[in-house]
Design an enzyme around this catalytic site. Structure first.
Site, mmCIF file in Angstrom:
data_model
loop_
_atom_site.group_PDB
_atom_site.id
_atom_site.type_symbol
_atom_site.label_atom_id
_atom_site.label_comp_id
_atom_site.label_asym_id
_atom_site.label_seq_id
_atom_site.Cartn_x
_atom_site.Cartn_y
_atom_site.Cartn_z
ATOM 1 N N TRP A 36 0.822 -1.219 0.000
ATOM 2 C CA TRP A 36 0.000 0.000 0.000
ATOM 3 C C TRP A 36 0.852 1.262 0.000
ATOM 4 O O TRP A 36 1.866 1.328 0.700
ATOM 5 C CB TRP A 36 -0.872 -0.011 1.249
ATOM 6 C CG TRP A 36 -1.488 1.310 1.588
ATOM 7 C CD1 TRP A 36 -0.934 2.307 2.342
ATOM 8 C CD2 TRP A 36 -2.767 1.790 1.192
ATOM 9 N NE1 TRP A 36 -1.798 3.368 2.431
ATOM 10 C CE2 TRP A 36 -2.937 3.074 1.735
ATOM 11 C CE3 TRP A 36 -3.820 1.250 0.420
ATOM 12 C CZ2 TRP A 36 -4.089 3.836 1.549
ATOM 13 C CZ3 TRP A 36 -4.968 2.006 0.234
ATOM 14 C CH2 TRP A 36 -5.088 3.279 0.798
ATOM 15 N N ASN A 38 0.269 5.671 0.347
ATOM 16 C CA ASN A 38 -0.517 6.906 0.290
ATOM 17 C C ASN A 38 0.391 8.111 0.147
ATOM 18 O O ASN A 38 1.152 8.136 -0.831
ATOM 19 C CB ASN A 38 -1.626 6.996 1.340
ATOM 20 C CG ASN A 38 -1.273 6.883 2.793
ATOM 21 O OD1 ASN A 38 -0.910 5.827 3.262
ATOM 22 N ND2 ASN A 38 -1.408 7.952 3.538
ATOM 23 N N ASP A 39 0.341 9.088 1.011
ATOM 24 C CA ASP A 39 0.951 10.396 0.730
ATOM 25 C C ASP A 39 2.425 10.365 0.297
ATOM 26 O O ASP A 39 3.225 9.626 0.863
ATOM 27 C CB ASP A 39 0.948 11.275 1.989
ATOM 28 C CG ASP A 39 -0.342 11.237 2.734
ATOM 29 O OD1 ASP A 39 -1.320 10.675 2.230
ATOM 30 O OD2 ASP A 39 -0.370 11.760 3.863
ATOM 31 N N GLN A 55 4.151 7.207 2.284
ATOM 32 C CA GLN A 55 3.411 6.468 3.302
ATOM 33 C C GLN A 55 3.209 5.061 2.756
ATOM 34 O O GLN A 55 2.653 4.889 1.664
ATOM 35 C CB GLN A 55 2.069 7.159 3.591
ATOM 36 C CG GLN A 55 2.219 8.469 4.339
ATOM 37 C CD GLN A 55 2.568 8.243 5.795
ATOM 38 O OE1 GLN A 55 1.717 7.923 6.602
ATOM 39 N NE2 GLN A 55 3.840 8.395 6.146
HETATM 40 C C1 FRU Z 1 -3.215 12.059 4.684
HETATM 41 C C2 FRU Z 1 -2.868 11.392 6.003
HETATM 42 C C3 FRU Z 1 -1.939 12.250 6.841
HETATM 43 C C4 FRU Z 1 -1.245 11.240 7.701
HETATM 44 C C5 FRU Z 1 -1.104 10.066 6.766
HETATM 45 C C6 FRU Z 1 -1.222 8.728 7.420
HETATM 46 O O1 FRU Z 1 -3.619 11.141 3.707
HETATM 47 O O2 FRU Z 1 -4.039 11.059 6.706
HETATM 48 O O3 FRU Z 1 -2.578 13.261 7.588
HETATM 49 O O4 FRU Z 1 -0.014 11.707 8.160
HETATM 50 O O5 FRU Z 1 -2.122 10.198 5.787
HETATM 51 O O6 FRU Z 1 -0.948 7.701 6.524
#
Ligand code: FRU
Length: 516
Positions: A36, A38-39, A55
């Protein structure tokens, strides 16, 4: 020495490498090494190369205890994976190493600043949220990012009284002109206070020791509940704040049936001025005297972007091309895939008046081949294909000129007999609709969006970057963008066009290649 948690993550990601081939990935979009993503985090230029951290939950295609993945690139398009940089392995980040950023210290070391999610037992709301603190990890001569022994460097003692230490995250660091450091972090306000978000600014002489926070910006309009992932930077003479408010209410657009912001999580841009003396941000105001905020991307999948200053000064933004609300649903793409989630194309930022302009970085052009040019194509009232124009990895520029009484013009891509994703322009209302309902989606997640575009007397220009499972649409020279993902089988590679009424189209199309 690295922790056993980090060693385990590295062993795992290396063990998965053979099961994902390059051709299983988009050609020009970054995806997680495995699992996975994310950011984007820690975007920076260091030691002659660009660094992207992200992330990362290597062990599954779902969000889980956050690690930081790591990759490097010389052009921001093609990335080389490096071993994961951080794992949740200390008391203060045992539940996850959340988002953050990177900077180079005066002594030349690369440093990451990130949010640690620690203990949840004392959350007064009983919701089991984690205590969030800001922490450092510094690159040492062994090539590893070592968590600083003085962590956390910013914690709940450094917050205003009504701030919520359980919603305190995503530090964005930069070097001020005098060589000292600033970091901006998002913070919710406790339920007993009035709610809303603070963006807090911290200062440090050496990047290591931080003072207490100042309220840099306060969301007195109560837009969403928490402005995640703030960025602060300049474009020309203006200062720009870009952040990602969660849980917004929908806002209508200027044209009937259009929306400015959908309900849920969005990305906002605020232009303004930075007052050096008070160290606060003074946003530009709307007619009612309230701060003005505009959407950054009006598509279905774009969130938590981070802005980087390239070594030649260009400001470039990379976003997580996934709506967080739908990220953890069982989507079609996840079933066979070892990885889930992708970053947007890096977008160069500029301003036209007060409007944020986004455009794919010019580095992308090195990956274009097979140019097809069509001029003055007359569109028909049925969906037609154009010789040579098909495929799932394309960079297509279109200029559409509709004549009076034309009801609309559009295109379908990732199409076969039963599937397509559609983009439709209505010149009378000056709106564009994107619609992925027929992409093969089986879940009732948001599939359509209609936005107002500038009225150019029936003319519209588009640049569409199609890369297997996504489209990024740059409207009218980057005045607006719409990004979306769709998991239609890759065999659906037709591209079709249609108009209801008279419309002429000029098109330049390229294929995005696997290699430069
Ligand atoms: C944004 C968020 C951030 C956090 C991260 C956790 O998508 O929620 O605020 O640091 O993802 O994965």
């Amino acid at each position: 020495m690295i922790s056993k948690e980090l060693a385990k993550a590295r062993e795992y990601e290396a063990s998965q490498e053979a099961s994902v081939k390059d051709e299983d990935r988009p050609v020009c979009h970054f995806t997680a090494r495995t699992g996975w993503l994310n950011d984007p985090n820690g975007l920076s230029f260091y030691d002659g190369t660009y660094h992207l951290f992200y992330q990362y939950h290597p062990y599954s295609t779902y969000w889980g205890p956050m690690h930081w993945g790591h990759a490097i690139s010389r052009d921001l398009i093609r990335w080389k994976y490096l071993p994961a940089a951080m794992a949740p392995d200390t008391e203060y980040d045992k539940a996850g190493c959340f988002s953050g950023s990177a900077v180079t210290l005066a002594d030349g070391r690369h440093m990451l600043i990130y949010t640690g999610c620690g203990d949840s037992s004392e959350d007064p709301t009983g919701k089991g949220r984690w205590l969030q603190t800001q922490n450092l990890a510094i690159l040492e001569s062994d090539g590893e990012y070592h968590k600083y022994e003085g962590n956390p460097v910013i914690s709940k003692e450094d917050l205003p009284e009504d701030a919520d230490p359980y919603e305190f995250r995503d530090p964005y660091i930069w070097k001020a002109s005098d060589g000292t450091y600033r970091a901006l972090a998002a913070c919710g306000r406790t339920e007993t206070s009035e709610g809303g978000t603070y963006l807090l600014m911290y200062s440090s002489d050496d990047g290591i020791h931080w003072g207490s926070g100042k309220v840099f910006f306060e969301d007195e309009r109560k837009i969403g509940v928490m402005w995640e992932c703030p960025n602060f930077f300049t474009l020309g003479k203006k200062h720009i704040l870009i952040a990602s408010p969660m849980d917004m209410q929908a806002e209508e657009g200027e044209a009937v049936g259009s929306i400015r912001f959908p309900q849920g999580n969005n990305v906002c841009c605020i232009t303004g001025r930075y007052d050096e003396k008070s160290e606060t941000f003074i946003p530009d105001k709307d007619r009612a005297g309230r701060f003005r905020y505009d959407p950054v991307d009006a598509g279905l999948d774009f969130y938590a972007p981070q802005v980087l200053t390239m070594n030649d000064g260009r400001k470039v933004m990379i976003g997580w091309m996934q709506d967080p609300r739908t990220g953890n649903t069982e989507s079609n793409g996840r079933r066979e895939s070892r990885f889930f989630g992708q970053m947007s194309i890096p977008r160069e930022l500029s301003l036209k008046g007060d409007r944020l302009i986004q455009w794919p970085v010019s580095e992308l052009e090195a990956y274009r081949t097979d140019r097809d040019v069509w001029k003055g194509l007359e569109l028909a009232p049925i969906w037609i294909r154009i010789p040579g124009i098909s495929g799932r990895c394309k960079d297509i520029s279109l200029d559409i000129k509709t004549r009076r009484k034309c009801k609309g013009a559009g295109m379908r891509f990732a199409a076969d007999e039963n599937h397509y994703t559609e983009l439709w322009y209505d010149p009378e209302k000056s709106v564009i609709t994107i619609d992925r309902s027929h992409s093969g989606l089986v879940e009732s997640i948001p599939a359509r969006r209609t936005i107002k575009v500038s009225d150019r007397r029936g003319r519209l220009s588009l640049r569409i970057i199609l890369d297997k499972w996504s489209a990024e649409i740059f409207i009218n020279d980057g005045e607006q963008t719409m990004s979306l993902t769709f998991y239609t089988d890759l065999s659906a590679e037709e591209i079709r066009f249609r108009a209801e009424g008279e419309a002429l189209m000029d098109m330049t199309a390229y294929t995005l290649a696997e290699s430069e």
